[in-house]
Design a protein around this motif. Structure first.
Motif, short mmCIF file in Angstrom:
data_model
loop_
_atom_site.label_atom_id
_atom_site.label_comp_id
_atom_site.label_asym_id
_atom_site.label_seq_id
_atom_site.Cartn_x
_atom_site.Cartn_y
_atom_site.Cartn_z
N MET A 1 38.27 26.41 38.68
CA MET A 1 36.86 26.03 38.75
C MET A 1 36.41 25.83 40.19
SD MET A 1 33.94 25.33 37.40
CE MET A 1 34.29 25.25 35.64
N LYS A 2 37.26 25.12 40.98
CA LYS A 2 36.85 24.84 42.35
C LYS A 2 36.72 26.12 43.17
CE LYS A 2 41.53 23.83 44.10
NZ LYS A 2 42.37 22.83 44.78
N LYS A 3 37.62 27.08 42.91
CA LYS A 3 37.53 28.35 43.64
C LYS A 3 36.30 29.14 43.18
CE LYS A 3 42.43 29.03 44.69
NZ LYS A 3 43.61 29.92 44.52
N LEU A 4 36.03 29.12 41.90
CA LEU A 4 34.89 29.86 41.36
C LEU A 4 33.58 29.32 41.92
CD1 LEU A 4 33.71 31.98 39.48
CD2 LEU A 4 33.79 30.28 37.63
N SER A 5 33.42 28.01 41.93
CA SER A 5 32.17 27.41 42.42
C SER A 5 31.99 27.69 43.90
CB SER A 5 32.16 25.90 42.15
OG SER A 5 33.24 25.26 42.81
N SER A 6 33.08 27.63 44.66
CA SER A 6 32.99 27.89 46.10
C SER A 6 32.61 29.34 46.38
CB SER A 6 34.33 27.56 46.78
OG SER A 6 34.65 26.21 46.62
N VAL A 7 33.22 30.25 45.64
CA VAL A 7 32.94 31.68 45.83
C VAL A 7 31.49 31.99 45.47
CG1 VAL A 7 33.44 34.00 44.97
CG2 VAL A 7 35.31 32.46 45.56
N VAL A 8 31.01 31.42 44.37
CA VAL A 8 29.63 31.67 43.93
C VAL A 8 28.64 31.13 44.95
CG1 VAL A 8 27.90 31.12 42.19
CG2 VAL A 8 30.21 31.77 41.49
N CYS A 9 28.90 29.94 45.48
CA CYS A 9 27.99 29.35 46.47
C CYS A 9 28.01 30.13 47.78
CB CYS A 9 28.37 27.89 46.72
SG CYS A 9 28.04 26.79 45.32
N LEU A 10 29.18 30.61 48.18
CA LEU A 10 29.27 31.43 49.38
C LEU A 10 28.51 32.74 49.19
CD1 LEU A 10 30.42 32.08 52.17
CD2 LEU A 10 32.50 32.93 51.05
N ARG A 59 37.56 16.30 38.94
CA ARG A 59 37.52 15.49 40.15
C ARG A 59 38.86 15.44 40.87
NH1 ARG A 59 33.09 12.24 40.61
NH2 ARG A 59 34.25 10.80 41.94
N LYS A 60 39.95 15.32 40.12
CA LYS A 60 41.27 15.17 40.74
C LYS A 60 41.70 16.43 41.49
CE LYS A 60 43.04 11.70 37.51
NZ LYS A 60 44.11 11.35 36.54
N GLN A 61 41.25 17.58 41.02
CA GLN A 61 41.64 18.83 41.67
C GLN A 61 40.67 19.28 42.75
OE1 GLN A 61 41.15 18.47 38.37
NE2 GLN A 61 42.93 19.20 37.20
N THR A 62 39.64 18.47 43.01
CA THR A 62 38.57 18.89 43.92
C THR A 62 38.90 18.57 45.38
OG1 THR A 62 36.84 18.62 42.25
CG2 THR A 62 36.16 18.51 44.55
N ASN A 63 38.71 19.56 46.22
CA ASN A 63 38.75 19.38 47.67
C ASN A 63 37.33 19.02 48.10
OD1 ASN A 63 38.48 19.88 50.50
ND2 ASN A 63 40.36 21.12 50.45
N TRP A 64 37.11 17.76 48.45
CA TRP A 64 35.75 17.28 48.63
C TRP A 64 35.07 17.86 49.88
CZ3 TRP A 64 33.50 15.60 44.56
CH2 TRP A 64 34.25 15.00 43.55
N ALA A 65 35.86 18.25 50.87
CA ALA A 65 35.28 18.88 52.05
C ALA A 65 34.69 20.24 51.68
CB ALA A 65 36.33 19.04 53.14
N VAL A 66 35.46 21.01 50.93
CA VAL A 66 34.99 22.32 50.46
C VAL A 66 33.83 22.13 49.50
CG1 VAL A 66 35.62 24.39 49.17
CG2 VAL A 66 37.24 23.39 50.79
N PHE A 67 33.93 21.11 48.66
CA PHE A 67 32.85 20.81 47.71
C PHE A 67 31.54 20.53 48.45
CE2 PHE A 67 30.33 17.87 45.18
CZ PHE A 67 30.36 18.46 43.91
N GLY A 68 31.64 19.75 49.52
CA GLY A 68 30.45 19.41 50.29
C GLY A 68 29.81 20.63 50.93
N VAL A 69 30.64 21.50 51.50
CA VAL A 69 30.13 22.73 52.11
C VAL A 69 29.46 23.61 51.06
CG1 VAL A 69 30.79 24.87 53.28
CG2 VAL A 69 31.79 22.69 54.01
N SER A 70 30.07 23.69 49.90
CA SER A 70 29.51 24.50 48.80
C SER A 70 28.16 23.95 48.36
CB SER A 70 30.48 24.53 47.61
OG SER A 70 31.71 25.14 47.98
N CYS A 71 28.04 22.64 48.34
CA CYS A 71 26.76 22.01 47.99
C CYS A 71 25.67 22.38 48.99
CB CYS A 71 26.91 20.49 47.93
SG CYS A 71 27.82 19.88 46.49
N VAL A 72 26.05 22.37 50.27
CA VAL A 72 25.09 22.73 51.32
C VAL A 72 24.66 24.19 51.16
CG1 VAL A 72 24.78 23.09 53.80
CG2 VAL A 72 25.92 21.02 52.96
N PHE A 73 25.63 25.07 50.92
CA PHE A 73 25.31 26.49 50.73
C PHE A 73 24.34 26.68 49.56
CE2 PHE A 73 29.47 28.33 52.71
CZ PHE A 73 28.98 28.03 53.96
N ALA A 74 24.64 26.03 48.45
CA ALA A 74 23.79 26.17 47.27
C ALA A 74 22.39 25.62 47.53
CB ALA A 74 24.43 25.45 46.08
#
Length: 238
Positions: A1-10, A59-74
């Motif tokens: 999930m974390k990889k999918l969300s990051s890729v989609v936001c990028l 939440r436990k598997q989430t890299n919050w730094a990457v999550f934050g960047v993905s949020c900014v991109f979106a």
């Protein structure tokens, strides 16, 4: 999930940001660029949904730094196009602005440069004038106590200071023609400045017209106001 969300936001931010430079470098058509931006918004919305799911259930598997960047991109991929749409709704759908809508300054040296432009070199007409007068009532002929040659020379300096490409400058005729290129898409908008004598004083008119697009998103009026502000400052200083 974390990889999918990051890729989609990028993917979303790339679809929104890259079409401008790609069109500017003539690698894609304008319609393709706008389609890319539209799909970028859809991708950003999908990415935002995935991010919410990730934050809620993984939440436990989430890299919050990457999550934050993905949020900014979106967020950027959604907000930037929507802000442009809102701007388009707030201004009239016109692309030819002049301080004199009765006898607007004419393009001469620039006319051949616009030969293949979708928007013709001729003034857009009475309907455009009416919309402009309603939306930008502050734009009118400028009167200065200085003589025409002084005003035209300072106007040339102002054009250069604004980073416009000077196409023609005739001090004796009181005519300046220039082109301003927008940063993101590289749209070329043309400007003509006319200075005429009124006794020992001068009257200045300026016209700015886009080569492409029905609506200029208010850019031409903004450009004229920017020129007037800087010109008045320079004339006061000199």
């Amino acid at each position: 999930m974390k990889k999918l969300s990051s890729v989609v936001c990028l993917l979303a931010i790339l679809l929104v940001v890259l079409p401008g430079p790609l069109y500017k470098w003539q690698l894609i058509e304008l319609g393709t660029a706008f389609t890319g931006i539209r799909y970028g918004v859809f991708a950003a919305m999908a990415g935002a949904v995935l991010l919410v799911i990730q934050a809620g259930f993984f939440r436990k598997q989430t890299n919050w730094a990457v999550f934050g960047v993905s949020c900014v991109f979106a967020a950027v991929a959604i907000v930037m196009p929507l802000s442009i749409m809102n701007k388009a709704k707030s201004v009239p759908p016109i692309h030819d602005i002049s301080t004199d809508v009765i006898t607007p300054p004419e393009f001469i040296a620039i006319a051949p440069l616009r030969a293949d432009a979708p928007n013709p070199v001729e003034y857009a007409g009475a309907e455009t004038a009416a919309q402009q007068l309603k939306a930008y009532p502050e734009l009118a002929t400028l009167n200065y106590k200085e003589n025409t040659k002084h005003v035209i020379r300072v106007s040339i300096d102002t054009v250069k200071s604004l980073g416009w490409e000077l196409v023609n400058a005739d001090v004796d005729q009181g005519i300046i023609e220039a082109t301003d290129t927008t940063t993101w898409f590289g749209f070329k908008d043309d400007v003509v400045i006319r200075v005429v004598a009124h006794g020992d004083s001068s009257a200045l008119d300026i016209r700015s017209k886009s080569r492409v697009g029905k609506s200029d998103l208010g850019k031409n009026a903004e450009r004229i106001n920017q020129f007037i502000t800087l010109l008045n400052k320079e004339l006061t200083a000199k």
